[in-house]
Design a protein around this motif. Structure first.
Motif, mmCIF file in Angstrom:
data_model
loop_
_atom_site.group_PDB
_atom_site.id
_atom_site.type_symbol
_atom_site.label_atom_id
_atom_site.label_comp_id
_atom_site.label_asym_id
_atom_site.label_seq_id
_atom_site.Cartn_x
_atom_site.Cartn_y
_atom_site.Cartn_z
ATOM 1 N N UNK A 68 102.163 -52.594 -44.930
ATOM 2 C CA UNK A 68 101.283 -53.375 -46.071
ATOM 3 C C UNK A 68 101.428 -54.245 -47.330
ATOM 4 N N UNK A 69 100.880 -55.694 -47.551
ATOM 5 C CA UNK A 69 102.130 -56.243 -48.378
ATOM 6 C C UNK A 69 100.571 -55.676 -49.941
ATOM 7 N N UNK A 99 96.212 -57.853 -39.892
ATOM 8 C CA UNK A 99 95.158 -56.719 -40.185
ATOM 9 C C UNK A 99 94.933 -55.708 -41.059
ATOM 10 N N UNK A 100 96.280 -54.875 -41.138
ATOM 11 C CA UNK A 100 96.649 -54.341 -42.132
ATOM 12 C C UNK A 100 96.409 -54.347 -43.173
ATOM 13 N N UNK A 101 96.870 -55.735 -43.936
ATOM 14 C CA UNK A 101 96.118 -55.594 -45.391
ATOM 15 C C UNK A 101 94.941 -56.627 -45.742
ATOM 16 N N UNK A 102 94.275 -56.884 -44.726
ATOM 17 C CA UNK A 102 92.904 -56.658 -44.929
ATOM 18 C C UNK A 102 92.226 -55.267 -44.792
ATOM 19 N N UNK A 103 92.207 -54.583 -43.737
ATOM 20 C CA UNK A 103 91.865 -53.108 -43.624
ATOM 21 C C UNK A 103 92.644 -52.558 -44.999
ATOM 22 N N UNK A 104 93.748 -52.195 -45.478
ATOM 23 C CA UNK A 104 94.015 -51.865 -46.930
ATOM 24 C C UNK A 104 93.084 -52.142 -47.876
ATOM 25 N N UNK A 128 88.476 -36.201 -45.366
ATOM 26 C CA UNK A 128 89.253 -36.479 -44.997
ATOM 27 C C UNK A 128 89.631 -37.966 -43.658
ATOM 28 N N UNK A 129 87.394 -38.252 -44.109
ATOM 29 C CA UNK A 129 87.362 -39.537 -43.664
ATOM 30 C C UNK A 129 88.787 -40.994 -44.577
ATOM 31 N N UNK A 130 88.506 -40.757 -45.908
ATOM 32 C CA UNK A 130 89.547 -41.433 -46.323
ATOM 33 C C UNK A 130 91.199 -42.246 -45.481
ATOM 34 N N UNK A 131 91.271 -40.714 -45.273
ATOM 35 C CA UNK A 131 92.894 -40.113 -44.793
ATOM 36 C C UNK A 131 92.673 -40.848 -42.904
ATOM 37 N N UNK A 132 91.659 -40.832 -42.586
ATOM 38 C CA UNK A 132 91.212 -41.859 -41.444
ATOM 39 C C UNK A 132 91.444 -43.061 -41.342
ATOM 40 N N UNK A 133 91.332 -43.288 -41.913
ATOM 41 C CA UNK A 133 90.480 -44.705 -42.773
ATOM 42 C C UNK A 133 92.328 -45.595 -42.195
ATOM 43 N N UNK A 134 93.071 -44.726 -43.288
ATOM 44 C CA UNK A 134 94.573 -44.649 -43.842
ATOM 45 C C UNK A 134 94.688 -44.742 -42.301
ATOM 46 N N UNK A 135 95.265 -43.893 -41.675
ATOM 47 C CA UNK A 135 96.019 -43.898 -40.539
ATOM 48 C C UNK A 135 94.904 -44.714 -39.617
ATOM 49 N N UNK A 136 94.406 -45.209 -39.370
ATOM 50 C CA UNK A 136 93.819 -46.160 -38.306
ATOM 51 C C UNK A 136 94.659 -47.958 -38.702
ATOM 52 N N UNK A 137 94.574 -47.972 -40.136
ATOM 53 C CA UNK A 137 95.383 -49.085 -41.197
ATOM 54 C C UNK A 137 96.929 -48.652 -39.859
ATOM 55 N N UNK A 138 97.401 -47.643 -40.366
ATOM 56 C CA UNK A 138 98.356 -47.975 -39.946
ATOM 57 C C UNK A 138 99.116 -48.160 -38.026
ATOM 58 N N UNK A 139 97.589 -47.934 -37.225
ATOM 59 C CA UNK A 139 98.055 -48.181 -36.030
ATOM 60 C C UNK A 139 97.880 -50.309 -35.910
ATOM 61 N N UNK A 140 97.476 -50.381 -36.781
ATOM 62 C CA UNK A 140 96.403 -51.878 -36.396
ATOM 63 C C UNK A 140 98.155 -53.025 -36.053
ATOM 64 N N UNK A 141 98.313 -53.728 -34.913
ATOM 65 C CA UNK A 141 99.602 -54.457 -34.372
ATOM 66 C C UNK A 141 99.866 -55.270 -35.643
ATOM 67 N N UNK A 142 99.026 -55.812 -36.237
ATOM 68 C CA UNK A 142 99.629 -56.914 -36.746
ATOM 69 C C UNK A 142 98.997 -56.876 -38.436
ATOM 70 N N UNK A 143 100.342 -57.654 -39.538
ATOM 71 C CA UNK A 143 100.066 -57.222 -40.927
ATOM 72 C C UNK A 143 99.082 -58.100 -41.625
#
Length: 216
Positions: free
Chosen positions: A81-82, A38-43, A21-36
């Motif tokens: 994300x790329x 940031x999303x690429x970095x977290x991905x 569940x924790x990894x799924x929460x991390x992915x949900x967090x990445x989806x909500x990031x405002x800039x691409x």
């Protein structure tokens, strides 16, 4: 404190439960990031975590490709994300496999099996000669053995020749042949030898296990 308890039935459905569940929460967090950016970095960081959770797959070809595909699947294809690989789509994931084509749905003589019919079809394509004759008699002997396994008794060669003639569409005719097939005793003897050797091996293993057992 009881009011703060969270039950699994009330939680979000886990798309790939193996990651937790924790990894799924991390992915949900990445989806909500405002800039691409940031999303690429977290991905990329999430991909590293996913790889650490499955170290036994590091040497598997396209391991990174698989992780990226799973990342987008867990994100329900909503993560912008790329990826270094082509992104999967919901349509590809929902496609069902193509139905398997069976060689024969209702063979007339089921005790011979479909492989015999395949061998007969191959023999029909061969040119006349010693090689084809040897193949035909090998098929006939194997048909006789299959018949004996099913009937547990005996069978005349003429019965096998008639079945072979029928299954080959009249292209293989041994009805007037002077050469006999192997006798039933020799065909079944090989089967008995095989079964006896297996029983001896299992008996030997049993004796060894008893011998190695501790005695008090």
């Amino acid at each position: 404190m009881i009011d703060d308890l969270e039950y699994n039935t009330e939680r979000e459905h886990l798309i790939i439960p193996e990651y937790g569940r924790h990894l799924q929460k991390m992915i949900n967090y990445a989806k909500e990031l405002p800039t691409k950016e940031e999303r690429n970095k977290v991905a990329k960081s999430i991909i590293n975590v996913m790889g650490n959770l499955q170290p036994h797959l590091r040497d598997v070809p396209d391991f990174q490709h698989k992780l990226w595909d799973q990342l987008f699947i867990i994100a329900d294809f909503e993560l912008d994300a790329d990826s270094p690989y082509p992104k999967p789509s919901k349509e590809e994931l929902s496609e069902g496999p193509e139905p398997l084509k069976y060689p024969q749905n209702h063979p007339k003589y089921r005790f011979y099996g479909n492989n015999i019919k395949t061998m007969i079809d191959v023999a029909n394509t061969w040119e006349e000669g010693e090689l084809k004759e040897a193949l035909v008699y090998t098929i006939a002997n194997h048909m006789k053995k299959c018949f004996l396994n099913w009937n547990k008794d005996t069978v005349e060669d003429d019965v096998i020749f008639n079945h072979l003639y029928e299954l080959s569409g009249g292209k293989i005719n041994l009805k007037g042949s002077d050469e006999d097939l192997s006798d039933a005793t020799s065909l079944m003897r090989n089967k008995k030898k095989y079964s006896n050797s297996n029983s001896k091996k299992s008996h030997h293993k049993k004796n060894n296990s008893n011998r190695n057992r501790k005695r008090y």
